[in-house]
Motif scaffolding. Structure first.
Motif: not given
Length: 308
Positions: A29-32, A186-190, A226-227, A233-240
């Motif tokens: 559940f993502f709280d923007e 955070f996500m790899p790109d952040y 995630d920011y 353009d989309t929020f993400a919260w799962e990676t490996t």
């Protein structure tokens, strides 16, 4: 920190991959408003569940709280027929208030956090001049996890790993083939989390991150924030683990500890404090409870002038 619990966690993950145990079901559940990802993980065999890093809605201008974000979690838990065994916090967050006490009233679960929360309580207890009535022994929580502690979510094996750096008390919770790593990565790109809060340490953060990156490459990593990196353009919260090792813009394979510390220290010096740090820390070091009401029955959040 030692490698023994990490080895145990790796063995458990590999067993799950070979079919020796159930794979956890995870709903996020993502709280923007606070850019926070809260996770509900459950055992498909027993429906036992853990809620990780929940959010209490808070309006800073008025000081009012509400439960819209947490109500979504309650609705999901009840619709799926889940039995909540744990309310877990990866650390005492500085950017959102925890909804754990309210969720406990609605769906149950023991409240757990890393044992080094006592360090954070001592540091911020002094900053906010909390007084002797504020217990600095972690007693606001029902389980204080130490590095390598094993626990269960239904039949799912789980392990708690101490991953300090962002704060002294950060924990990662590995449940089945998934690791809930809070603000370490955070996500790899952040990239990675800041390490300039009281008790934070960029060098320790690097070592904690690399401890996690020793897990099998296919390990699923669930993040707390995630920011949206530039160009996404989309929020993400799962990676490996594999994706982080190959592509994380701050700590991909080949980045040295000294390089990371220099980057992180320089970057942190330019960051402003999170918008909700004052209410968040005061509430979260209390296990999600508000400060004790004063003689008029009202709770108050303190703001230290020229201190932070």
């Amino acid at each position: 920190m030692t490698d023994a619990p990490l080895a145990a966690a790796t063995d458990q993950i590999l067993m799950t991959e070979r079919g020796a145990g159930p794979k956890p079901v995870i709903r996020t559940f993502f709280d923007e408003a606070t850019f926070t990802a809260s996770h509900v993980v459950h055992d498909p065999d027993t429906k036992a569940a853990a809620i990780i890093d929940s959010v209490l809605d808070y309006e800073a201008a008025s000081g009012r709280t509400s439960y819209a974000s947490a109500e979504k979690i309650v609705e999901y838990v009840r619709t799926e027929g889940l039995h909540v065994e744990w309310q877990l916090e990866t650390h005492a967050h500085a950017d959102h208030l925890s909804a754990a006490p309210w969720l406990q009233e609605q769906v149950g679960g023991k409240l757990g956090i890393g044992a080094d929360i006592v360090t954070v309580q001592n540091v911020f207890g002094k900053i906010f001049n909390a007084g002797s009535e504020f217990a600095r022994d972690g007693s606001q929580f029902e389980r204080l996890f130490h590095d390598g502690d094993r626990f269960k979510v239904g039949t799912l094996d789980a392990i708690a790993l101490h991953v300090p750096g962002h704060t002294p008390a950060d924990m990662a919770f590995i449940i089945g083939d998934a690791a809930f790593i809070g603000d370490t990565l955070f996500m790899p790109d952040y990239g990675t989390a800041r390490a300039d809060f009281p008790g934070g340490d960029a060098r320790m953060l690097f070592r904690s991150i690399h401890r996690l990156l020793k897990l099998p490459e296919q390990t699923r990593l669930f993040l707390c924030h995630d920011y949206k990196a530039p160009g996404r353009d989309t929020f993400a919260w799962e990676t490996t683990v594999g994706a982080e090792r190959a592509h994380n813009v701050h700590v991909h394979d080949g980045v040295t500890e000294d390089d990371f510390v220099k980057m992180r220290t320089t970057r942190d010096a330019k960051l402003s404090l999170p918008n909700l740090i004052m209410p968040s820390v005061q509430v979260n070091i209390r296990g999600g409870h508000m400060p004790e009401p004063e003689e008029n029955g009202v709770s108050y959040i303190k703001i230290p002038i020229n201190k932070m």
